[in-house]
Write a protein that holds these residues in place. Structure first.
Motif, PDB file in Angstrom:
ATOM      1  N   LEU A 256       0.849  -1.186   0.000  1.00  0.00           N
ATOM      2  CA  LEU A 256       0.000   0.000   0.000  1.00  0.00           C
ATOM      3  C   LEU A 256       0.883   1.233   0.000  1.00  0.00           C
ATOM      4  CD1 LEU A 256      -2.715  -0.985   2.625  1.00  0.00           C
ATOM      5  CD2 LEU A 256      -2.901  -1.045   0.126  1.00  0.00           C
ATOM      6  N   TYR A 257       0.409   2.272  -0.692  1.00  0.00           N
ATOM      7  CA  TYR A 257       1.212   3.474  -0.855  1.00  0.00           C
ATOM      8  C   TYR A 257       0.381   4.725  -0.615  1.00  0.00           C
ATOM      9  CZ  TYR A 257       4.035   0.073  -3.390  1.00  0.00           C
ATOM     10  OH  TYR A 257       4.757  -1.039  -3.735  1.00  0.00           O
ATOM     11  N   LEU A 258       1.079   5.796  -0.299  1.00  0.00           N
ATOM     12  CA  LEU A 258       0.504   7.128  -0.256  1.00  0.00           C
ATOM     13  C   LEU A 258       1.450   8.003  -1.055  1.00  0.00           C
ATOM     14  CD1 LEU A 258      -1.147   8.902   2.677  1.00  0.00           C
ATOM     15  CD2 LEU A 258       0.457  10.137   1.245  1.00  0.00           C
TER      16      LEU A 258
ATOM     17  N   TRP B 131      -5.403   7.797   4.033  1.00  0.00           N
ATOM     18  CA  TRP B 131      -5.747   7.022   2.847  1.00  0.00           C
ATOM     19  C   TRP B 131      -4.498   6.436   2.222  1.00  0.00           C
ATOM     20  CZ3 TRP B 131     -10.728   6.324   0.896  1.00  0.00           C
ATOM     21  CH2 TRP B 131     -11.730   7.004   1.593  1.00  0.00           C
ATOM     22  N   ALA B 132      -4.630   5.250   1.661  1.00  0.00           N
ATOM     23  CA  ALA B 132      -3.547   4.617   0.903  1.00  0.00           C
ATOM     24  C   ALA B 132      -4.170   3.913  -0.300  1.00  0.00           C
ATOM     25  CB  ALA B 132      -2.790   3.614   1.781  1.00  0.00           C
ATOM     26  N   ILE B 133      -3.343   3.603  -1.268  1.00  0.00           N
ATOM     27  CA  ILE B 133      -3.813   2.962  -2.499  1.00  0.00           C
ATOM     28  C   ILE B 133      -2.954   1.741  -2.780  1.00  0.00           C
ATOM     29  CG2 ILE B 133      -2.377   4.353  -4.052  1.00  0.00           C
ATOM     30  CD1 ILE B 133      -6.040   3.624  -4.767  1.00  0.00           C
ATOM     31  N   ASP B 134      -3.568   0.731  -3.369  1.00  0.00           N
ATOM     32  CA  ASP B 134      -2.788  -0.464  -3.713  1.00  0.00           C
ATOM     33  C   ASP B 134      -1.938  -0.214  -4.959  1.00  0.00           C
ATOM     34  OD1 ASP B 134      -4.411  -0.833  -5.999  1.00  0.00           O
ATOM     35  OD2 ASP B 134      -5.559  -2.455  -5.110  1.00  0.00           O
TER      36      ASP B 134
ATOM     37  N   GLU C  60       0.865  -2.222   6.004  1.00  0.00           N
ATOM     38  CA  GLU C  60      -0.439  -2.786   5.637  1.00  0.00           C
ATOM     39  C   GLU C  60      -1.334  -3.094   6.829  1.00  0.00           C
ATOM     40  OE1 GLU C  60       0.038  -6.022   2.777  1.00  0.00           O
ATOM     41  OE2 GLU C  60       2.019  -5.182   2.350  1.00  0.00           O
ATOM     42  N   GLU C  61      -0.743  -3.510   7.936  1.00  0.00           N
ATOM     43  CA  GLU C  61      -1.558  -3.957   9.075  1.00  0.00           C
ATOM     44  C   GLU C  61      -2.414  -2.859   9.688  1.00  0.00           C
ATOM     45  OE1 GLU C  61       2.571  -2.907  10.428  1.00  0.00           O
ATOM     46  OE2 GLU C  61       1.796  -4.290   8.932  1.00  0.00           O
ATOM     47  N   THR C  62      -2.132  -1.597   9.416  1.00  0.00           N
ATOM     48  CA  THR C  62      -2.938  -0.517   9.997  1.00  0.00           C
ATOM     49  C   THR C  62      -4.119  -0.125   9.105  1.00  0.00           C
ATOM     50  OG1 THR C  62      -1.644   1.257   9.009  1.00  0.00           O
ATOM     51  CG2 THR C  62      -0.884   0.414  11.137  1.00  0.00           C
ATOM     52  N   PHE C  63      -4.233  -0.737   7.920  1.00  0.00           N
ATOM     53  CA  PHE C  63      -5.244  -0.326   6.953  1.00  0.00           C
ATOM     54  C   PHE C  63      -6.306  -1.395   6.729  1.00  0.00           C
ATOM     55  CE2 PHE C  63      -1.781   2.491   6.066  1.00  0.00           C
ATOM     56  CZ  PHE C  63      -2.393   3.673   5.670  1.00  0.00           C
TER      57      PHE C  63
ATOM     58  N   GLY D  90      -9.082  -0.370  -4.839  1.00  0.00           N
ATOM     59  CA  GLY D  90      -7.707  -0.069  -4.467  1.00  0.00           C
ATOM     60  C   GLY D  90      -7.507   0.797  -3.250  1.00  0.00           C
ATOM     61  N   ALA D  91      -8.562   1.460  -2.776  1.00  0.00           N
ATOM     62  CA  ALA D  91      -8.427   2.397  -1.656  1.00  0.00           C
ATOM     63  C   ALA D  91      -8.479   1.666  -0.320  1.00  0.00           C
ATOM     64  CB  ALA D  91      -9.519   3.449  -1.711  1.00  0.00           C
ATOM     65  N   HIS D  92      -7.617   2.112   0.593  1.00  0.00           N
ATOM     66  CA  HIS D  92      -7.558   1.580   1.952  1.00  0.00           C
ATOM     67  C   HIS D  92      -7.464   2.752   2.917  1.00  0.00           C
ATOM     68  CE1 HIS D  92      -6.473  -1.838  -0.490  1.00  0.00           C
ATOM     69  NE2 HIS D  92      -6.719  -2.611   0.542  1.00  0.00           N
ATOM     70  N   VAL D  93      -7.957   2.551   4.150  1.00  0.00           N
ATOM     71  CA  VAL D  93      -7.956   3.632   5.131  1.00  0.00           C
ATOM     72  C   VAL D  93      -7.465   3.140   6.484  1.00  0.00           C
ATOM     73  CG1 VAL D  93      -9.789   4.986   4.041  1.00  0.00           C
ATOM     74  CG2 VAL D  93     -10.387   3.230   5.714  1.00  0.00           C
ATOM     75  N   SER D  94      -6.903   4.079   7.233  1.00  0.00           N
ATOM     76  CA  SER D  94      -6.504   3.829   8.611  1.00  0.00           C
ATOM     77  C   SER D  94      -7.044   4.970   9.456  1.00  0.00           C
ATOM     78  CB  SER D  94      -4.976   3.775   8.725  1.00  0.00           C
ATOM     79  OG  SER D  94      -4.595   3.665  10.087  1.00  0.00           O
ATOM     80  N   GLU D  95      -7.570   4.633  10.617  1.00  0.00           N
ATOM     81  CA  GLU D  95      -8.062   5.668  11.532  1.00  0.00           C
ATOM     82  C   GLU D  95      -6.976   6.114  12.501  1.00  0.00           C
ATOM     83  OE1 GLU D  95     -11.640   4.117  13.254  1.00  0.00           O
ATOM     84  OE2 GLU D  95     -12.700   4.176  11.339  1.00  0.00           O
TER      85      GLU D  95
END
Length: 180
Positions: free
Chosen positions: A3-5, A31-34, A98-101, A108-113
């Motif tokens: 995952l990237y930002l 936010w992160a993207i694959d 990755e473990e925080t998302f 493709g979008a991933h999120v972490s709080e």
């Protein structure tokens, strides 16, 4: 799955959750993207872009009419006004833990709080080369407005980013929202 930002700032030590600019009432997140969808961010941060790619439900008619060829992964369109900035801007890819998302429910979008400390950072390289190496069909046009409205009528998955900066964009910030 990495995952990237992406950012124009190569010196960020941590990413603090914030609400999306188009939806300030939404939860604050990082936010992160694959990797597959990363080319959507091989552009200056504020550059408006209209992008699309085929998905399972894309019709053969739409493919015949609008898809360049099978060697293309994603089509990314920008406006002429942004092309010089595209050629001269440096963009950096942050590798995210990755473990925080969790998946955000969009391609493709991933999120972490939580606040996220990146694992590393590297320059994407000349953006035009990164696009070419990623099988992106880059299109440069006077305005994205008509093109974006056309895409909304197709069976492709489309993504519009930073359209508030597009010439004559006629929808409110954060619109359109894809149907669930």
């Amino acid at each position: 799955m990495p995952l990237y930002l992406y950012s124009q700032n190569p010196y960020i030590e941590r990413f603090v959750p914030r609400a999306p600019l188009a939806h300030p009432d939404k939860e604050a997140r990082v936010w992160a993207i694959d990797e597959w969808h990363s080319p959507l961010y091989f552009l200056p941060s504020d550059s408006p872009r209209a992008t699309y790619w085929p998905i399972v439900g894309t019709t053969s008619e739409d493919r015949k009419l609008y898809w360049p060829d099978e060697s293309v992964r994603i089509v990314v369109a920008i406006e002429h006004a942004w092309f010089e900035r595209f050629l001269s801007t440096r963009v950096y890819r942050y590798v995210m833990p990755e473990e925080t998302f969790v998946a955000a429910g969009d391609y493709g979008a991933h999120v972490s709080e939580a606040t996220v400390i990146p694992l590393g950072v590297e320059e994407v390289g000349p953006l035009w080369k990164a696009m070419a190496d990623s099988s992106v069909d880059l299109r440069v046009m006077p305005s994205l407005k008509a093109f974006a409205h056309l895409l909304m009528e197709t069976s492709f998955h489309w993504s519009f980013i930073r359209m508030r900066n597009a010439l004559d964009w006629d929808m409110p910030p954060g619109e359109p929202v894809m149907p669930a």
